[in-house]
Design a protein around this motif. Structure first.
Motif, PDB file in Angstrom:
ATOM      1  N   CYS A   1       0.800  -0.972  -0.089  1.00  0.00           N
ATOM      2  CA  CYS A   1      -0.055  -0.016   0.042  1.00  0.00           C
ATOM      3  C   CYS A   1       0.821   1.353   0.097  1.00  0.00           C
ATOM      4  O   CYS A   1       1.765   1.384   1.046  1.00  0.00           O
ATOM      5  N   PRO A   2       0.513   2.163  -1.100  1.00  0.00           N
ATOM      6  CA  PRO A   2       1.498   3.554  -0.993  1.00  0.00           C
ATOM      7  C   PRO A   2       1.601   4.020   0.462  1.00  0.00           C
ATOM      8  O   PRO A   2       2.601   4.956   0.547  1.00  0.00           O
ATOM      9  N   ASN A   3       0.379   4.285   1.315  1.00  0.00           N
ATOM     10  CA  ASN A   3       0.566   4.697   2.591  1.00  0.00           C
ATOM     11  C   ASN A   3       0.887   3.924   3.674  1.00  0.00           C
ATOM     12  O   ASN A   3       1.110   4.282   4.568  1.00  0.00           O
ATOM     13  N   GLY A   4       1.344   2.484   3.331  1.00  0.00           N
ATOM     14  CA  GLY A   4       1.874   1.718   4.252  1.00  0.00           C
ATOM     15  C   GLY A   4       0.871   1.190   5.157  1.00  0.00           C
ATOM     16  O   GLY A   4       1.351   1.027   6.335  1.00  0.00           O
ATOM     17  N   LEU A   5      -0.420   1.364   4.951  1.00  0.00           N
ATOM     18  CA  LEU A   5      -1.383   1.136   5.744  1.00  0.00           C
ATOM     19  C   LEU A   5      -2.332  -0.225   5.492  1.00  0.00           C
ATOM     20  O   LEU A   5      -2.630  -0.823   6.456  1.00  0.00           O
ATOM     21  N   ALA A   6      -2.845  -0.212   4.445  1.00  0.00           N
ATOM     22  CA  ALA A   6      -3.771  -1.397   3.845  1.00  0.00           C
ATOM     23  C   ALA A   6      -2.842  -2.737   4.001  1.00  0.00           C
ATOM     24  O   ALA A   6      -1.882  -2.798   3.317  1.00  0.00           O
ATOM     25  N   PRO A   7      -3.386  -3.790   4.645  1.00  0.00           N
ATOM     26  CA  PRO A   7      -2.732  -5.099   4.442  1.00  0.00           C
ATOM     27  C   PRO A   7      -2.405  -5.686   3.285  1.00  0.00           C
ATOM     28  O   PRO A   7      -3.409  -5.798   2.684  1.00  0.00           O
ATOM     29  N   THR A   8      -1.618  -5.828   2.891  1.00  0.00           N
ATOM     30  CA  THR A   8      -1.047  -6.377   1.414  1.00  0.00           C
ATOM     31  C   THR A   8      -0.036  -7.329   1.655  1.00  0.00           C
ATOM     32  O   THR A   8      -0.285  -8.433   1.575  1.00  0.00           O
ATOM     33  N   SER A   9       1.191  -6.904   1.955  1.00  0.00           N
ATOM     34  CA  SER A   9       2.426  -7.713   1.948  1.00  0.00           C
ATOM     35  C   SER A   9       1.999  -8.929   3.156  1.00  0.00           C
ATOM     36  O   SER A   9       2.319 -10.085   3.169  1.00  0.00           O
ATOM     37  N   SER A  10       1.529  -8.166   4.262  1.00  0.00           N
ATOM     38  CA  SER A  10       1.398  -9.155   5.658  1.00  0.00           C
ATOM     39  C   SER A  10       0.409 -10.000   5.440  1.00  0.00           C
ATOM     40  O   SER A  10       0.396 -11.216   5.959  1.00  0.00           O
ATOM     41  N   THR A  11      -0.741  -9.921   4.513  1.00  0.00           N
ATOM     42  CA  THR A  11      -1.818 -10.930   4.302  1.00  0.00           C
ATOM     43  C   THR A  11      -1.279 -12.031   3.631  1.00  0.00           C
ATOM     44  O   THR A  11      -1.630 -12.945   3.621  1.00  0.00           O
ATOM     45  N   THR A  12      -0.640 -11.536   2.533  1.00  0.00           N
ATOM     46  CA  THR A  12       0.213 -12.502   1.597  1.00  0.00           C
ATOM     47  C   THR A  12       0.941 -13.485   2.315  1.00  0.00           C
ATOM     48  O   THR A  12       0.801 -14.622   2.065  1.00  0.00           O
ATOM     49  N   MET A  13       1.734 -12.920   3.270  1.00  0.00           N
ATOM     50  CA  MET A  13       2.738 -13.690   3.977  1.00  0.00           C
ATOM     51  C   MET A  13       1.838 -14.747   4.899  1.00  0.00           C
ATOM     52  O   MET A  13       2.078 -15.802   4.870  1.00  0.00           O
ATOM     53  N   ALA A  14       0.715 -14.112   5.472  1.00  0.00           N
ATOM     54  CA  ALA A  14      -0.059 -15.092   6.509  1.00  0.00           C
ATOM     55  C   ALA A  14      -0.581 -16.108   5.459  1.00  0.00           C
ATOM     56  O   ALA A  14      -0.830 -17.293   6.097  1.00  0.00           O
ATOM     57  N   LEU A  15      -1.182 -15.908   4.405  1.00  0.00           N
ATOM     58  CA  LEU A  15      -1.798 -16.818   3.724  1.00  0.00           C
ATOM     59  C   LEU A  15      -0.739 -17.904   3.229  1.00  0.00           C
ATOM     60  O   LEU A  15      -0.908 -19.085   3.409  1.00  0.00           O
ATOM     61  N   ALA A  16       0.415 -17.441   2.778  1.00  0.00           N
ATOM     62  CA  ALA A  16       1.585 -18.419   2.424  1.00  0.00           C
ATOM     63  C   ALA A  16       1.987 -19.336   3.660  1.00  0.00           C
ATOM     64  O   ALA A  16       2.087 -20.407   3.615  1.00  0.00           O
ATOM     65  N   LEU A  17       1.990 -18.869   4.659  1.00  0.00           N
ATOM     66  CA  LEU A  17       2.351 -19.573   5.901  1.00  0.00           C
ATOM     67  C   LEU A  17       1.201 -20.756   6.181  1.00  0.00           C
ATOM     68  O   LEU A  17       1.628 -21.608   6.516  1.00  0.00           O
ATOM     69  N   GLY A  18      -0.060 -20.134   6.176  1.00  0.00           N
ATOM     70  CA  GLY A  18      -1.020 -21.020   6.345  1.00  0.00           C
ATOM     71  C   GLY A  18      -0.963 -22.256   5.374  1.00  0.00           C
ATOM     72  O   GLY A  18      -1.236 -23.432   5.768  1.00  0.00           O
ATOM     73  N   ASP A  19      -0.742 -21.958   3.871  1.00  0.00           N
ATOM     74  CA  ASP A  19      -0.508 -22.863   3.203  1.00  0.00           C
ATOM     75  C   ASP A  19       0.643 -23.966   3.523  1.00  0.00           C
ATOM     76  O   ASP A  19       0.568 -25.246   3.340  1.00  0.00           O
ATOM     77  N   ALA A  20       1.530 -23.169   3.988  1.00  0.00           N
ATOM     78  CA  ALA A  20       2.771 -24.138   3.959  1.00  0.00           C
ATOM     79  C   ALA A  20       2.492 -25.236   5.392  1.00  0.00           C
ATOM     80  O   ALA A  20       2.989 -26.246   5.338  1.00  0.00           O
TER      81      ALA A  20
END
Length: 320
Positions: A148-167
């Motif tokens: 997110c250009p404002n550094g606020l909306a969960p983007t990278s963090s939710t992608t990591m959580a999803l990948a970690l759950g998949d792992a």
């Protein structure tokens, strides 16, 4: 035409999230095995909890676990505080997700787990956060920039959580030896589930008239049976009801061109047609149809036809 700045933003978003995943991959440690140990040790449900975007990710993780051999469900922390904590019973394992580790809505659930000896797996970026300190096993995520250009909306963090759950899901699948067939049984409405059905399962759902005629039937009756059956064929049986042949539209055309469209069904049939067994997988049936270039086949038990499978029906029903 897309503005160049739009393309740059889109590509940069993916680049930032990709970099986050690379950091997550590098950070994975023994805790993933410890989390799997906790889960494998229980015969109760795994309960996944999270708020906001983490909650959406949690719902996906719970669904993935449930469909791959680990009974799971999602619990909203706010609902938990208003009575749904009763779903968290001894023997359960809770997976709580909060990138900051400080989601206020999780507090009651964390206290309940601690007070009742419920093992807690935390997914957060901070071991010193409320969630990090409460966790029996911590799946710590690296601190990364949000796309997110404002550094606020969960983007990278939710992608990591999803990948970690998949792992974690894949680790558990491997430990359980979870097979393709087991996956299909849990997805009976999907294409894979349908392909893993048996021919017997398939014909049980069919109420269509099975086009069958005796070997001694007149060719005119054969033509009528093919037409009324609407399968482009008719099965030919002997006096004991055993399938001995099949007459298709093509057989009738060839007999007509050869001037042999007369006599009985036995005169125009193709003898010993391909037959299917009730235990044949639908994936094998489709492979047979494709490789042998046939459009239909009868399912037989002790040589007697009990149903018919038609390629046009399979196409219409999403099997192919």
């Amino acid at each position: 035409m897309a503005h160049e700045s739009d393309l740059d933003l889109a590509r940069n978003t993916i680049r930032i999230e990709r970099d986050a995943l690379e950091q997550l991959e590098a950070s994975i440690g023994p805790s993933i095995a410890e989390a799997a140990d906790l889960i494998m040790a229980t015969d109760r449900h795994i309960i996944v909890a999270g708020v906001g975007k983490s909650g959406h990710i949690g719902q996906k993780i719970a669904a993935s676990l449930a469909s791959t051999g680990t009974p799971s469900f999602f619990l909203h922390p706010t609902e938990a505080s208003h009575g749904d904590l009763g779903m968290v019973v001894p023997g359960s394992v809770v997976i709580a997700i909060s990138y900051s580790g400080e989601s206020r809505e999780l507090v009651d659930l964390l206290r309940f787990c601690k007070g009742n000896g419920i093992p807690l797996i935390g997914m957060t970026r901070s071991a010193e956060s409320t969630l990090g300190r409460a966790s029996d096993v911590l799946l710590e995520m690296p601190v990364v920039a949000e796309a997110c250009p404002n550094g606020l909306a969960p983007t990278s963090s939710t992608t990591m959580a999803l990948a970690l759950g998949d792992a974690l899901t894949i680790v558990l699948m491997a430990r359980r030896g979870f097979s393709r067939e087991e996956f299909g049984f849990r997805h009976p409405g999907g294409k894979l589930g349908r392909s893993l059905q048996t021919a017997g399962d398939y014909i049980e759902t069919k109420t269509d008239h099975m086009p069958i005629i005796s070997a001694s039937a007149d060719v005119r009756d054969v033509i009528l049976a093919v037409s009324e059956g609407r399968k482009g064929c008719v099965g030919v049986i002997d006096e004991d009801g055993r399938l001995i042949g099949m007459v298709t539209d093509g057989d009738l055309r060839r007999a007509m061109l050869a001037g042999k469209l007369s006599g009985t069904a036995a005169n125009v049939m193709t003898a010993d047609p391909k037959a299917l067994g009730p235990d044949d997988r639908m994936s094998a049936v489709i492979k047979t149809f494709t490789e042998q270039r046939i459009s239909n086949a009868f399912v037989t038990v002790d040589g007697k036809p009990v149903g018919i499978i038609d390629m046009k029906d399979l196409l219409a029903e999403g099997y192919v």
